[in-house]
Design a protein around this motif. Structure first.
Motif, PDB file in Angstrom:
ATOM      1  N   MET A  92     -23.357 -15.659 -41.259  1.00  0.00           N
ATOM      2  CA  MET A  92     -24.777 -15.368 -41.052  1.00  0.00           C
ATOM      3  C   MET A  92     -25.685 -16.253 -41.917  1.00  0.00           C
ATOM      4  O   MET A  92     -26.783 -16.638 -41.506  1.00  0.00           O
ATOM      5  N   CYS A 119     -21.245 -16.139 -35.188  1.00  0.00           N
ATOM      6  CA  CYS A 119     -21.756 -14.882 -35.749  1.00  0.00           C
ATOM      7  C   CYS A 119     -21.377 -13.708 -34.836  1.00  0.00           C
ATOM      8  O   CYS A 119     -20.942 -12.637 -35.313  1.00  0.00           O
ATOM      9  N   VAL A 123     -29.473 -18.502 -41.267  1.00  0.00           N
ATOM     10  CA  VAL A 123     -30.699 -18.434 -42.065  1.00  0.00           C
ATOM     11  C   VAL A 123     -31.063 -19.815 -42.628  1.00  0.00           C
ATOM     12  O   VAL A 123     -32.239 -20.121 -42.860  1.00  0.00           O
ATOM     13  N   TRP A 149     -29.368  -7.930 -34.843  1.00  0.00           N
ATOM     14  CA  TRP A 149     -29.787  -6.595 -35.319  1.00  0.00           C
ATOM     15  C   TRP A 149     -29.887  -5.604 -34.163  1.00  0.00           C
ATOM     16  O   TRP A 149     -29.506  -4.444 -34.274  1.00  0.00           O
ATOM     17  N   LEU A 192     -31.482 -13.506 -35.494  1.00  0.00           N
ATOM     18  CA  LEU A 192     -31.270 -12.326 -36.345  1.00  0.00           C
ATOM     19  C   LEU A 192     -31.697 -11.044 -35.619  1.00  0.00           C
ATOM     20  O   LEU A 192     -31.032  -9.996 -35.726  1.00  0.00           O
ATOM     21  N   SER A 245     -34.154 -18.955 -35.750  1.00  0.00           N
ATOM     22  CA  SER A 245     -33.318 -18.141 -36.649  1.00  0.00           C
ATOM     23  C   SER A 245     -33.753 -16.680 -36.636  1.00  0.00           C
ATOM     24  O   SER A 245     -32.904 -15.759 -36.597  1.00  0.00           O
ATOM     25  N   TYR A 304     -24.026  -8.818 -37.127  1.00  0.00           N
ATOM     26  CA  TYR A 304     -24.995  -8.752 -38.204  1.00  0.00           C
ATOM     27  C   TYR A 304     -24.342  -8.883 -39.574  1.00  0.00           C
ATOM     28  O   TYR A 304     -24.957  -9.299 -40.543  1.00  0.00           O
TER      29      TYR A 304
END
Length: 479
Positions: free
Chosen positions: A108, A97, A112, A142, A138, A134, A103
């Motif tokens: 991605m 990623c 998830v 972010w 994220l 997870s 992001y």
């Protein structure tokens, strides 16, 4: 095929519940299948010159392929293999990623999906752990994006669509394979449970049958002990009766001789003018003594039969008069029943073939067969009399004849008969139609074995419910 491959990675002495067994197989299968997809991504990344993907997925490929071996060698438990597998794959995905757009990376979706994978493989705890992981991943991506940290995208623009499609299709296939593995293992476990339940049911049935046989054998042993004790008692009583009976027979014979001598002396001394009254009295005394002798010998034969019956069988065959043996046990069985039930009377009919040759048999064994058949016949007539009352006259008939080179003995009664549905069961051990405590279910079974196996003979039955029963015994003249 999949189960056979998985079995290779299972420890030989693995033990656990059905749920643990199913979970271990799911983890091993999923790890092996994921290693194939990791190798596929290594090759695709190589073709696109995407070297971070090559290195990261190659490391992941080696780890997820080796982890099942750690389980086989018992270096790790199946749960630790599951955690290590998801952690390795999660780390490789997170790194990719960062390398493919942070992001906005097409990989991605994999990040998830790991809570779902964790729940599939490790249950609620695994799902919670990788949900937190997870979310943390994220948040990191972010945060990097919000700070506008410049990350290099190693995917050449011309290959970005291909890579995105490959990522999407790969994710769907992996999720599908995990679901199929879960379903397959679950179905396999259900089959195993069903087989175990069936085996348990069969074993339970076998144990119940063994218990029934043990109880029947116990009853048989008790009955055998009773019969042995009864045999000893019968032998003792018979021996005690034998002595006074011999005196009665001997003195009655001697008395007859003395009366004959007295009559001759009187005639000589009185020169033929003997008183008729005196001669008549002496004749009556002679007749009475002859009757005493006859019935004494009759009682003597009964006592000898009792001794013979109570004596253990030697197994030696000898020629015997079957007519005399059958008649002896016929009377013995009848008077034995009369001793128990004074009100019972039956018509006894004999039809013996006087021209029969002697038959080579074991007398004690054939005597037991005859006594059992006669007892059954009298029992059937006794039962029918209790059902029908005064209008019924019990009748038992025994006959012998020579037929097709064999001696045939028939015992027929007009008793209760045998229902058609159980005729084929009468020779089975422990099968009886008598109430509990009145029969062991061994009489006809033992009789059948004695006749067929011990004497190479035959046994048959002709019957009609509530009308009659005729037992037929066929014995060869010589065995």
């Amino acid at each position: 095929m999949l189960h056979n491959v998985t079995n290779y990675f299972f420890p030989p002495d693995f033990t656990g519940s059905n749920d643990e067994y199913r979970q271990a197989r799911i983890i091993v299968n999923t790890s092996l299948l994921t290693s194939l997809f990791s190798l596929n991504y290594v090759l695709i990344s190589w073709s696109m010159n995407y070297w971070p993907g090559v290195y990261s997925m190659l490391i992941d490929f080696v780890i997820v392929l080796v982890l099942p071996l750690f389980f086989k060698w018992k270096l790790l438990s199946y749960r630790m293999v599951g955690y290590a597998f998801i952690a390795s794959s999660f780390s490789a995905v997170f790194f990719n990623c960062l390398a493919t757009g942070a992001y906005y990376s097409p990989i991605m979706a994999w990040l998830v999906a790991y809570p779902i994978v964790g729940t599939f493989l490790l249950g609620r705890r695994g799902g919670i752990i990788f949900t937190v992981a997870s979310l943390a991943g994220l948040m990191v991506l972010w945060w990097l994006e919000s700070r506008q940290v410049v990350l290099t995208n190693f995917i050449v623009p011309d290959y970005q669509l291909l890579f995105s499609l490959n990522v999407t299709v790969g994710l769907m296939l992996i999720q599908l394979m995990i679901a199929l593995v879960f379903y397959s293992i679950n179905q396999h476990s259900l089959r195993l449970v069903a087989e175990k339940n069936q085996l348990l049911s069969e074993r339970t049935g076998e144990l119940q049958q063994s218990l029934d046989n043990l109880q029947k054998t116990q009853t048989q042993l008790i009955q055998a002990e009773k019969m042995a004790s009864l045999g000893e008692l019968t032998a003792g009583i018979a021996h005690e009766i034998q002595n006074p009976l011999n005196f009665v027979n001997n003195f009655s014979e001697v008395s007859v001789e003395l009366i004959d001598e007295l009559k001759e002396d009187l005639e000589q001394k009185l020169n033929g003018t003997t008183d008729n009254y005196l001669i008549e009295v002496l004749s009556d005394l002679t007749l009475n003594l002859q009757k005493i002798t006859y019935h004494g010998k009759r009682a003597d034969s009964i006592v000898k039969a009792m001794l013979e019956h109570s004596r253990l069988s030697t197994g030696e065959k000898q020629p015997i008069d079957l007519n005399a043996l059958a008649d002896e046990y016929f009377r013995l069985a009848y008077h034995g029943l009369r001793a128990k039930d004074k009100s019972f009377n039956a018509e006894l009919i004999t039809d013996f073939d006087e021209k029969l040759d002697k038959v080579e048999v074991v007398p004690q064994d054939i005597g037991r067969v005859l006594l059992n058949l006669f007892n059954n016949a009298f029992y059937a007539t006794q039962q029918k009399r209790s059902q029908q009352g005064i209008g019924y006259q019990p009748l038992v008939r025994v006959s012998t004849c020579l037929k097709n080179g064999k001696v045939e003995l028939r015992i027929k009664d007009n008793g209760t008969g045998i229902p058609t549905e159980i005729v084929n069961k009468i020779y089975q051990p422990f099968f009886t139609t008598k109430p509990t405590g009145e029969g062991t279910g061994l009489g006809l079974s033992l009789s059948y074995d004695i006749v067929t196996k011990g004497h190479n003979g035959e046994m048959a039955v002709q019957t009609e419910a509530n009308q009659f029963t005729e037992m037929i015994v066929r014995l060869p003249i010589k065995n």
